[in-house]
Design a protein around this motif. Structure first.
Motif, mmCIF file in Angstrom:
data_model
loop_
_atom_site.group_PDB
_atom_site.id
_atom_site.type_symbol
_atom_site.label_atom_id
_atom_site.label_comp_id
_atom_site.label_asym_id
_atom_site.label_seq_id
_atom_site.Cartn_x
_atom_site.Cartn_y
_atom_site.Cartn_z
ATOM 1 N N LEU A 1 24.977 30.852 22.323
ATOM 2 C CA LEU A 1 25.772 29.035 22.206
ATOM 3 C C LEU A 1 25.944 29.737 21.196
ATOM 4 O O LEU A 1 26.830 28.188 21.145
ATOM 5 C CB LEU A 1 23.824 28.903 21.843
ATOM 6 C CG LEU A 1 24.237 26.892 21.376
ATOM 7 C CD1 LEU A 1 24.356 25.940 22.856
ATOM 8 C CD2 LEU A 1 22.850 26.619 20.965
ATOM 9 N N PHE A 2 26.341 30.527 19.925
ATOM 10 C CA PHE A 2 26.946 30.136 19.323
ATOM 11 C C PHE A 2 27.958 31.146 19.331
ATOM 12 O O PHE A 2 29.271 30.892 18.700
ATOM 13 C CB PHE A 2 25.803 31.385 18.198
ATOM 14 C CG PHE A 2 24.557 30.552 17.131
ATOM 15 C CD1 PHE A 2 25.442 30.488 15.778
ATOM 16 C CD2 PHE A 2 23.443 30.034 17.389
ATOM 17 C CE1 PHE A 2 24.406 29.223 14.615
ATOM 18 C CE2 PHE A 2 22.377 29.031 16.928
ATOM 19 C CZ PHE A 2 23.045 28.714 15.192
ATOM 20 N N ASP A 3 28.145 31.802 19.923
ATOM 21 C CA ASP A 3 29.709 32.608 20.828
ATOM 22 C C ASP A 3 30.346 31.431 21.359
ATOM 23 O O ASP A 3 31.655 31.982 21.289
ATOM 24 C CB ASP A 3 28.808 33.916 21.529
ATOM 25 C CG ASP A 3 28.052 34.701 20.993
ATOM 26 O OD1 ASP A 3 27.748 34.995 19.326
ATOM 27 O OD2 ASP A 3 27.815 35.996 21.631
ATOM 28 N N ASP A 4 29.556 30.603 22.495
ATOM 29 C CA ASP A 4 30.856 29.601 22.837
ATOM 30 C C ASP A 4 30.401 28.422 23.337
ATOM 31 O O ASP A 4 29.015 28.388 23.792
ATOM 32 C CB ASP A 4 30.608 30.667 24.055
ATOM 33 C CG ASP A 4 31.564 29.655 25.197
ATOM 34 O OD1 ASP A 4 32.515 28.415 24.969
ATOM 35 O OD2 ASP A 4 31.564 30.257 26.006
ATOM 36 N N ASP A 5 30.959 27.574 22.550
ATOM 37 C CA ASP A 5 29.808 26.194 22.916
ATOM 38 C C ASP A 5 31.452 25.339 24.119
ATOM 39 O O ASP A 5 31.241 23.935 23.617
ATOM 40 C CB ASP A 5 29.751 25.318 21.316
ATOM 41 C CG ASP A 5 31.411 25.356 20.704
ATOM 42 O OD1 ASP A 5 32.581 25.770 20.923
ATOM 43 O OD2 ASP A 5 31.474 25.103 19.135
ATOM 44 N N SER A 6 31.918 25.783 24.969
ATOM 45 C CA SER A 6 32.522 25.361 26.189
ATOM 46 C C SER A 6 31.178 24.641 26.488
ATOM 47 O O SER A 6 29.918 25.071 26.878
ATOM 48 C CB SER A 6 32.894 25.934 26.802
ATOM 49 O OG SER A 6 32.237 27.654 27.306
ATOM 50 N N LEU A 7 31.881 23.768 27.858
ATOM 51 C CA LEU A 7 30.737 23.154 29.173
ATOM 52 C C LEU A 7 30.846 23.998 29.707
ATOM 53 O O LEU A 7 29.050 24.394 30.164
ATOM 54 C CB LEU A 7 31.885 21.726 29.391
ATOM 55 C CG LEU A 7 30.929 21.110 30.003
ATOM 56 C CD1 LEU A 7 29.858 20.407 29.911
ATOM 57 C CD2 LEU A 7 31.655 19.750 31.311
ATOM 58 N N LYS A 8 31.346 24.586 30.635
ATOM 59 C CA LYS A 8 30.715 25.924 31.756
ATOM 60 C C LYS A 8 29.933 27.559 30.961
ATOM 61 O O LYS A 8 28.255 27.146 31.380
ATOM 62 C CB LYS A 8 31.784 26.601 31.641
ATOM 63 C CG LYS A 8 31.988 28.025 32.492
ATOM 64 C CD LYS A 8 32.630 28.298 33.238
ATOM 65 C CE LYS A 8 31.823 29.421 33.716
ATOM 66 N NZ LYS A 8 33.407 30.841 34.595
ATOM 67 N N ASN A 9 29.632 27.193 29.681
ATOM 68 C CA ASN A 9 28.190 28.326 28.726
ATOM 69 C C ASN A 9 27.576 27.162 28.199
ATOM 70 O O ASN A 9 26.225 28.065 28.976
ATOM 71 C CB ASN A 9 29.000 28.577 27.636
ATOM 72 C CG ASN A 9 28.060 30.099 26.785
ATOM 73 O OD1 ASN A 9 28.090 30.418 27.662
ATOM 74 N ND2 ASN A 9 27.670 29.769 26.118
ATOM 75 N N LEU A 10 27.855 25.961 28.219
ATOM 76 C CA LEU A 10 26.739 24.475 27.933
ATOM 77 C C LEU A 10 25.799 24.809 29.134
ATOM 78 O O LEU A 10 24.352 25.176 29.066
ATOM 79 C CB LEU A 10 27.529 23.616 27.254
ATOM 80 C CG LEU A 10 27.032 23.479 25.473
ATOM 81 C CD1 LEU A 10 28.167 22.313 25.169
ATOM 82 C CD2 LEU A 10 26.613 24.372 24.602
#
Length: 279
Positions: free
Chosen positions: A248-257
């Protein structure tokens, strides 16, 4: 007809139905002081699952404009189901959940009726208030375990799994708010990520995450659950929770969420397995 049937199944969130179903069973097993009354537990699981389905349907009805942006493929915004059809199926689930709870116990009936009312208020009003909506959903998820304890007349034994469920669902609800920022903004809904930003939301999620990790050690330390519980929690549940927070801290893109939300749901299942094995 086939398309309608698939749409009806989708709008009930079948995975959520199965998790609710399984949660009541696991809760009843770990709380039962003696042998389970199988029919009573089965009726309770159906009642809880149908109440959860009713909640998902009414939420989709109120959120149709938001979903046109966030999830246009869902049954209502895509036009596969009409609002009238959704309301009809909602009332079927609602009424069946209440009727089935009558055959379980008086307290089970109260919990189901109150939960259905809270879900309506949540869908219409509470979800639009930062954190209040998140806490409401997390509370109702924990209440599923208390419900399982009520079924076997030992609700106090359900406090630990209910607390775990509340915490991990609070985290997941905040992740889902991050997913839905664009649609919520368009609908004029002010969630925590919209009001305070993604970074503060992430730091907020650290609080229930740390509390949950600490809490998971307590049942083993005090010999409430056996070593099997501790192994699953320490090898799978807590590492997976730490991994999701790091992602979550690394990537907050929609795909990752979306991935993180699914991982948290998977972690709930591992948590159920841990408690089941530990009992």
């Amino acid at each position: 007809m086939k398309e309608k049937l698939i749409a009806i199944i989708k709008i009930t969130r079948p995975v959520n139905f199965l998790i609710t179903f399984a949660s009541v069973i696991v809760s009843a097993i770990i709380c039962a002081p003696e042998n389970l009354l199988i029919l009573k537990v089965f009726l309770a699981t159906l009642s809880a699952g149908l109440a959860a389905s009713a909640g998902n349907i009414i939420n989709d009805i109120f959120d149709i404009e938001i979903d046109r942006i966030n999830q246009p493929q869902r049954p209502l915004p895509s036009g596969t189901l009409t609002i009238k059809e959704a309301y009809s199926f909602y009332f079927v689930c609602l009424i069946l959940s209440v009727i089935l709870s009558v055959f379980v116990s008086y307290f089970a009936l109260i919990i189901v009726v109150v939960s259905n009312l809270i879900l309506i208020v949540y869908s219409k009003y509470l979800k639009r208030i930062p954190l209040v909506g998140n806490i409401t959903v997390a509370f109702l998820t924990g209440l599923v375990f208390i419900f399982g304890g009520v079924v076997v007349e030992n609700p106090s034994a359900a406090i630990i799994p209910a607390s775990f469920a509340l915490m991990i669902n609070l985290i997941r609800e905040l992740v889902k708010d991050m997913q839905d920022v664009e649609g919520d903004k368009g609908a004029g809904i002010i969630t925590f990520p919209i009001k305070f930003g993604f970074l503060r939301t992430k730091y907020l999620m650290l609080i229930p995450s740390v509390i949950l990790i600490i809490m998971t050690t307590i049942p083993f330390i005090y010999e409430i659950y056996k070593i099997e519980y501790f192994v699953v929690v320490m090898v799978i549940v807590n590492p997976l929770l730490i991994f999701t927070i790091k992602k979550l801290f690394d990537d907050d893109s929609l795909k990752n969420l979306i991935k993180i939300s699914n991982l948290l749901k998977l972690n709930m299942i591992f948590g159920l397995i841990a408690i089941f094995l530990g009992k």
